[in-house]
Write a protein that holds these residues in place. Structure first.
Motif, PDB file in Angstrom:
ATOM      1  N   THR A 184      10.670  -0.204  -3.835  1.00 61.75           N
ATOM      2  CA  THR A 184       9.842  -0.316  -2.631  1.00 61.75           C
ATOM      3  C   THR A 184       8.372  -0.117  -2.970  1.00 61.75           C
ATOM      4  OG1 THR A 184      11.647   0.503  -1.263  1.00 61.75           O
ATOM      5  CG2 THR A 184       9.451   0.600  -0.314  1.00 61.75           C
ATOM      6  N   LEU A 185       8.061   0.886  -3.792  1.00 64.74           N
ATOM      7  CA  LEU A 185       6.677   1.103  -4.212  1.00 64.74           C
ATOM      8  C   LEU A 185       6.128  -0.122  -4.934  1.00 64.74           C
ATOM      9  CD1 LEU A 185       6.502   4.775  -5.552  1.00 64.74           C
ATOM     10  CD2 LEU A 185       5.293   3.821  -3.588  1.00 64.74           C
ATOM     11  N   HIS A 186       6.924  -0.691  -5.818  1.00 62.66           N
ATOM     12  CA  HIS A 186       6.480  -1.866  -6.558  1.00 62.66           C
ATOM     13  C   HIS A 186       6.197  -3.027  -5.611  1.00 62.66           C
ATOM     14  CE1 HIS A 186       6.740  -5.377  -9.265  1.00 62.66           C
ATOM     15  NE2 HIS A 186       6.249  -4.539 -10.160  1.00 62.66           N
ATOM     16  N   LYS A 187       7.040  -3.180  -4.585  1.00 64.29           N
ATOM     17  CA  LYS A 187       6.827  -4.260  -3.615  1.00 64.29           C
ATOM     18  C   LYS A 187       5.538  -4.034  -2.838  1.00 64.29           C
ATOM     19  CE  LYS A 187       9.337  -4.313   0.129  1.00 64.29           C
ATOM     20  NZ  LYS A 187      10.502  -4.466   1.045  1.00 64.29           N
ATOM     21  N   TRP A 188       5.330  -2.790  -2.415  1.00 64.38           N
ATOM     22  CA  TRP A 188       4.121  -2.500  -1.637  1.00 64.38           C
ATOM     23  C   TRP A 188       2.843  -2.737  -2.431  1.00 64.38           C
ATOM     24  CZ3 TRP A 188       6.022   2.782   0.745  1.00 64.38           C
ATOM     25  CH2 TRP A 188       6.910   2.495   1.779  1.00 64.38           C
ATOM     26  N   ILE A 189       2.844  -2.338  -3.699  1.00 61.46           N
ATOM     27  CA  ILE A 189       1.619  -2.486  -4.487  1.00 61.46           C
ATOM     28  C   ILE A 189       1.348  -3.957  -4.806  1.00 61.46           C
ATOM     29  CG2 ILE A 189       2.668  -2.275  -6.768  1.00 61.46           C
ATOM     30  CD1 ILE A 189      -0.708  -0.843  -5.559  1.00 61.46           C
ATOM     31  N   SER A 190       2.389  -4.795  -4.781  1.00 61.98           N
ATOM     32  CA  SER A 190       2.200  -6.214  -5.090  1.00 61.98           C
ATOM     33  C   SER A 190       1.824  -7.028  -3.862  1.00 61.98           C
ATOM     34  CB  SER A 190       3.485  -6.785  -5.709  1.00 61.98           C
ATOM     35  OG  SER A 190       4.551  -6.761  -4.780  1.00 61.98           O
ATOM     36  N   GLN A 191       1.860  -6.418  -2.678  1.00 62.22           N
ATOM     37  CA  GLN A 191       1.521  -7.128  -1.449  1.00 62.22           C
ATOM     38  C   GLN A 191       0.044  -6.946  -1.116  1.00 62.22           C
ATOM     39  OE1 GLN A 191       4.171  -5.202   1.308  1.00 62.22           O
ATOM     40  NE2 GLN A 191       5.740  -6.770   1.107  1.00 62.22           N
ATOM     41  N   PRO A 192      -0.554  -7.930  -0.441  1.00 64.58           N
ATOM     42  CA  PRO A 192      -1.904  -7.726   0.094  1.00 64.58           C
ATOM     43  C   PRO A 192      -1.888  -6.584   1.101  1.00 64.58           C
ATOM     44  CG  PRO A 192      -1.282 -10.040   0.175  1.00 64.58           C
ATOM     45  CD  PRO A 192      -0.035  -9.287  -0.163  1.00 64.58           C
ATOM     46  N   GLU A 193      -2.992  -5.849   1.195  1.00 67.22           N
ATOM     47  CA  GLU A 193      -3.034  -4.689   2.076  1.00 67.22           C
ATOM     48  C   GLU A 193      -2.812  -5.056   3.539  1.00 67.22           C
ATOM     49  OE1 GLU A 193      -5.460  -1.094   1.244  1.00 67.22           O
ATOM     50  OE2 GLU A 193      -6.673  -2.540   0.112  1.00 67.22           O
ATOM     51  N   CYS A 194      -3.169  -6.262   3.933  1.00 66.53           N
ATOM     52  CA  CYS A 194      -3.031  -6.637   5.326  1.00 66.53           C
ATOM     53  C   CYS A 194      -1.631  -7.113   5.668  1.00 66.53           C
ATOM     54  CB  CYS A 194      -4.036  -7.739   5.678  1.00 66.53           C
ATOM     55  SG  CYS A 194      -3.810  -9.256   4.728  1.00 66.53           S
ATOM     56  N   GLN A 195      -0.771  -7.269   4.646  1.00 68.50           N
ATOM     57  CA  GLN A 195       0.563  -7.810   4.896  1.00 68.50           C
ATOM     58  C   GLN A 195       1.454  -6.745   5.524  1.00 68.50           C
ATOM     59  OE1 GLN A 195       1.951 -10.155   1.706  1.00 68.50           O
ATOM     60  NE2 GLN A 195       4.095 -10.072   2.269  1.00 68.50           N
ATOM     61  N   ALA A 196       2.448  -7.191   6.264  1.00 67.60           N
ATOM     62  CA  ALA A 196       3.357  -6.261   6.943  1.00 67.60           C
ATOM     63  C   ALA A 196       4.086  -5.387   5.945  1.00 67.60           C
ATOM     64  CB  ALA A 196       4.372  -7.027   7.799  1.00 67.60           C
ATOM     65  N   ILE A 197       4.359  -4.144   6.350  1.00 66.11           N
ATOM     66  CA  ILE A 197       5.007  -3.181   5.488  1.00 66.11           C
ATOM     67  C   ILE A 197       6.506  -3.201   5.742  1.00 66.11           C
ATOM     68  CG2 ILE A 197       5.221  -0.708   4.991  1.00 66.11           C
ATOM     69  CD1 ILE A 197       2.266  -0.475   5.846  1.00 66.11           C
ATOM     70  N   GLY A 198       7.301  -3.120   4.671  1.00 64.57           N
ATOM     71  CA  GLY A 198       8.740  -3.043   4.841  1.00 64.57           C
ATOM     72  C   GLY A 198       9.339  -2.101   3.825  1.00 64.57           C
ATOM     73  N   GLY A 199      10.644  -1.862   3.922  1.00 68.24           N
ATOM     74  CA  GLY A 199      11.322  -0.998   2.970  1.00 68.24           C
ATOM     75  C   GLY A 199      11.338   0.438   3.405  1.00 68.24           C
ATOM     76  N   ALA A 200      11.883   1.286   2.553  1.00 60.63           N
ATOM     77  CA  ALA A 200      11.974   2.709   2.844  1.00 60.63           C
ATOM     78  C   ALA A 200      11.692   3.490   1.573  1.00 60.63           C
ATOM     79  CB  ALA A 200      13.374   3.063   3.359  1.00 60.63           C
ATOM     80  N   SER A 201      10.986   4.601   1.716  1.00 60.07           N
ATOM     81  CA  SER A 201      10.586   5.378   0.560  1.00 60.07           C
ATOM     82  C   SER A 201      10.232   6.785   0.972  1.00 60.07           C
ATOM     83  CB  SER A 201       9.368   4.708  -0.085  1.00 60.07           C
ATOM     84  OG  SER A 201       8.858   5.487  -1.129  1.00 60.07           O
ATOM     85  N   PRO A 202      10.298   7.740   0.066  1.00 57.68           N
ATOM     86  CA  PRO A 202       9.783   9.063   0.395  1.00 57.68           C
ATOM     87  C   PRO A 202       8.285   8.987   0.670  1.00 57.68           C
ATOM     88  CG  PRO A 202      11.085   9.085  -1.636  1.00 57.68           C
ATOM     89  CD  PRO A 202      10.852   7.655  -1.284  1.00 57.68           C
ATOM     90  N   ILE A 203       7.792   9.950   1.409  1.00 54.24           N
ATOM     91  CA  ILE A 203       6.375  10.018   1.730  1.00 54.24           C
ATOM     92  C   ILE A 203       5.770  11.284   1.112  1.00 54.24           C
ATOM     93  CG2 ILE A 203       4.691  10.223   3.570  1.00 54.24           C
ATOM     94  CD1 ILE A 203       5.979   7.503   3.389  1.00 54.24           C
TER      95      ILE A 203
END
Length: 260
Positions: free
Chosen positions: A241-260
């Motif tokens: 999930t972290l890898h997916k988030w870092i590879s997405q543009p910041e304005c793109q919708a957020i998905g997945g689940a991860s610790p905070i």
């Protein structure tokens, strides 16, 4: 009381995990603490590191090495094996099974606070995983901003979900992670076969507790610290999930689940 840990190639991070368990606060309710570690298809020194580290720390540690076939070589089956093996070390209705991960460390109050909630009449307790503070600080700035936004969003939605279905006291969270789970031995025996899907085995286990009429507590005062690494061991887990988030543009919708 047994802490069950599935591990795959965790020789580097396992010593910190075990050290945090050895450093738990003394509690008169804990007559003995054992560790049950299932080394799942490991190609490094995970098993030997577990044995030597546990011996140095004075921990009773049962290490089971397994080579699962491709259809079962996943976190769900490894956690099931760890829990089932740990359960065989118990024998009384008042005993407790706990689950954590090899890349996770537990604060000194983890065991005592978990027991507080179980003693209040709950059949299972789900702690909240948080990223290791030092590893979180090392993440790219835009990923840290995204995590902060997600945390605010999750806090708000948790409150709204609680208002709709107030089945336990507020404050609470809605995370259900194998990094911090506890279940009474009595409830574990009542469940019979433990669910072992390739992904989400922790939520599946608690779903089984709910289906059996069990009560679950999600306290915000109970947490562990888990790795913020980008390359994990479980497909579809927090690292992916972290890898997916870092590879997405910041304005793109957020998905997945991860610790905070």
């Amino acid at each position: 009381m047994v802490v069950c840990i599935p591990a795959r190639n965790e020789a580097e991070r396992l010593p910190a995990c075990l050290a945090s368990l050895a450093a738990q606060m003394a509690d008169p309710r804990v007559a003995s603490l054992a560790i049950c570690l299932v080394a799942n298809n490991c190609t490094d020194g995970t098993a030997e590191i577990a044995r030597t580290t546990a011996a140095r720390l004075g921990l009773a540690c049962k290490v089971v090495c397994v080579n699962l076939d491709p259809t079962r070589a996943h976190a769900g089956w490894a956690r099931r094996l760890a829990l089932e093996t740990g359960a065989r070390l118990l024998g009384e209705a008042g005993d407790v099974l706990l689950s954590t991960d090899a890349d996770t460390t537990a604060p000194a109050h983890w065991l005592s606070r978990t027991l507080d909630y179980l003693d209040a009449g709950y059949d299972a307790v789900a702690g909240r995983p948080r990223f290791s503070p030092s590893e979180r600080r090392a993440l790219p700035a835009r990923l840290r901003r995204r995590l902060a936004a997600i945390q605010g969003y999750e806090n708000a939605t948790a409150y709204l979900r609680h208002r709709v279905a107030a089945d336990e006291p507020w404050p609470r969270h809605f995370s259900e992670s194998g990094a911090s789970l506890a279940i009474t031995f009595e409830m574990f025996q009542r469940l019979g076969e433990i669910p072992s899907p390739p992904l989400g085995e922790d939520r599946a286990l608690l779903d089984a507790v709910r289906a059996a009429g069990g009560r679950i507590r999600h306290p915000t005062r109970l947490h562990v610290y888990t790795s913020a690494r980008m390359a994990g061991r479980a497909k579809g887990g927090a690292s992916d999930t972290l890898h997916k988030w870092i590879s997405q543009p910041e304005c793109q919708a957020i998905g997945g689940a991860s610790p905070i």
